[in-house]
Structures are given as C-alpha cells and as structure tokens.
Design an enzyme around this catalytic site. Structure first.
Site, PDB file in Angstrom:
ATOM      1  N   TYR A   1     -54.897  95.437  63.306  1.00 35.18           N
ATOM      2  CA  TYR A   1     -55.549  94.130  63.389  1.00 35.18           C
ATOM      3  C   TYR A   1     -55.609  93.657  64.838  1.00 35.18           C
ATOM      4  CZ  TYR A   1     -55.477  89.088  63.817  1.00 35.18           C
ATOM      5  OH  TYR A   1     -55.699  87.812  64.273  1.00 35.18           O
ATOM      6  N   SER A   2     -56.802  93.328  65.336  1.00 34.31           N
ATOM      7  CA  SER A   2     -57.013  92.779  66.675  1.00 34.31           C
ATOM      8  C   SER A   2     -56.418  93.721  67.725  1.00 34.31           C
ATOM      9  CB  SER A   2     -56.421  91.368  66.741  1.00 34.31           C
ATOM     10  OG  SER A   2     -56.858  90.681  67.886  1.00 34.31           O
TER      11      SER A   2
END
Length: 273
Positions: free
Chosen positions: A100-101
């Site tokens: 994530y990210s």
C-alpha cells in the site's frame, strides 16, 4: 510454520542487527501486508478483519511502530532484502503481497529483486516512483514529516484534503485512524530513511522482471497518488490488471475494507492461466 506459531498474536523477531515487531494471524495461503510510509501493523486492523481465510503477515518496517531503527542503507532494494530475511526468519518460502502506497514501491522492488518469492501482487494507491504524475504540492508537503502520526488534531485538520475518499464524508473514521496512528508513531530517522528510499527508486528499469499476476488498485479521489499512475503501472507491468474504485481515496484499504477485501480475495483466489 506450526499452528502454535500461527496462534501467536504479536511478537519481536530478530532480523539482521535489529528487532522487528511482527503479527501473524490466521491460516491458509500467506499474504504479506506492507504498510505505507510511517505506518505500523495495527493500521491494518480494519482490512485484516475482512480477510479471515488468509494467513496474514504484518510487520513494522524498521524505524516505525515497535521495530528498531534501520540497520541498512535507505534504499528500496535494501528494504527488499530486509523483507526476504524476515520471510526466511518466519519460514515462508513464497507469498502473496499487498503493498500500500510506500509499501507498494517496496513490493515492486521485492518482486523485481526476489521474483521466486512472490506468487501474486496487489499494488494499492501506489505508483512507479518519482517519475509520475505528482500530487498537489500542498498535499505532498504534508508527507515530508510524520507530524500526522503525532498529533490527532493535525490529522483531523488535514485528513479530508490529504486522503480524500471516505475521510471527506465520515469524521468518525478520522478519529479512529488517529487513535491507531498515535499509539505507535514512527521515529523521525526511520521516517526520513523511508522518504529517501521512495525518492530514489523507480520501477521503470526493472518492470520487465515483474511477471507475477498483479492487481493495481486506485481510487478516483486520491489526492496523493493520482489514477494516471495506476494506469501507467498497468501499462509497464505485463501481467497486471487495474481497477479504479469510484469515490475512493488514498486510505481506501482501511476506510472501505468491506468493499476492497472481496475484490482482493477474488484476485488472489483466481486460478492462474
């Protein structure tokens, strides 16, 4: 890994010269969750609760949460080596990964550097690296320090415009997120090292090495990573598919887990062609 080890909730594991806070829950196919910059494993709780059929492996990256400061240079490929050492320490040979990210950049580096260790990839709210469609400068500036992990009031002030999605519509989500964050804020040195790693890594020269089935997820209301970056990843990763979720923001994995978990589970469970 034995059933007794699986039952352990959270523990410290020695990796290299440091200790890493790790949580392994459930049984089944192992799914490694790699959090965004400055984040810690407790921030996965909303999504983890929606994935009961998986063995979930969550950890605090060195310098964040309950892990000791980094003992290796601040590059994504050194971070990828750390992940490989951690998986070896846990007895895991091949895994699925959700990045994530910032964690999506690390997941890409890991897949490129250690392709045999990865079965499938999910890249959420992430891009290819510095060569990308950038965020608004005011939004990007807020990510240069970990202040939002130390001050609940500051997070509440910036959340809607920084993260978009449900944070624009549900103030209660901001309070819950703030409570999780301030419990284990990152160290300043660890955070700076993560910034350096993100600023010096691009997947573009290594994309040809990532031949794993990959799901690229984005939200059309993400002020940090604009959807053009997800479509670019889709173009350069040969075995990828892309889904852009309407009205979803940068924290969609934790603010809309009941929407995202079935999409992820369908992708992970699908038979490979």
């Amino acid at each position: 890994m034995t059933e007794t080890e699986i039952a352990i909730s959270t523990r410290q594991v020695r990796v290299g010269l440091g200790h890493v806070r790790v949580r392994v829950t459930g049984q089944g196919e192992p799914l490694v969750l790699i959090m965004g910059i400055g984040g810690h494993l407790d921030m996965w709780t909303p999504l983890a609760d929606q994935l009961p059929g998986r063995q979930l492996v969550m950890f605090d990256f060195p310098g964040t949460g309950g892990s000791t400061a980094p003992w290796f240079p601040p590059t994504m490929f050194h971070g990828a080596l750390f992940v490989r050492l951690l998986l070896s320490r846990l007895g895991l040979q091949q895994v699925d990964i959700v990045g994530y990210s910032w964690g999506g950049l690390l997941a890409q580096a890991f897949a490129a550097q250690h392709p045999g260790k990865v079965r499938k990839l999910i890249l959420a709210c992430t891009g290819p690296g510095p060569i990308c469609v950038p965020a608004d400068p005011r939004v990007a500036a807020r990510l240069l320090t970990p202040r939002r992990y130390y001050s609940s009031a500051y997070l509440a002030k910036i959340a809607a415009q920084t993260y978009g999605g449900e944070f624009r519509r549900q103030p209660g989500l901001v309070r819950a997120e703030a409570a999780r964050r301030v419990d284990h804020p990152p160290g300043w040195i660890g955070y700076m090292w993560q910034l350096i790693a993100a600023g010096t890594f691009s997947v573009i020269p290594f994309a040809h090495r990532i031949k794993h089935p990959t799901l690229v997820l984005g939200g059309d209301d993400d002020p940090i990573v604009r959807t053009a970056n997800q479509y670019f990843l889709h173009r350069i990763l040969s075995q990828s598919e892309v889904q852009v979720i309407e009205k979803a923001g940068h924290l969609m994995l934790v603010d809309s887990p009941s929407t995202l978990a079935p999409i992820m589970e369908t992708f992970l469970s699908a038979e490979e062609a």
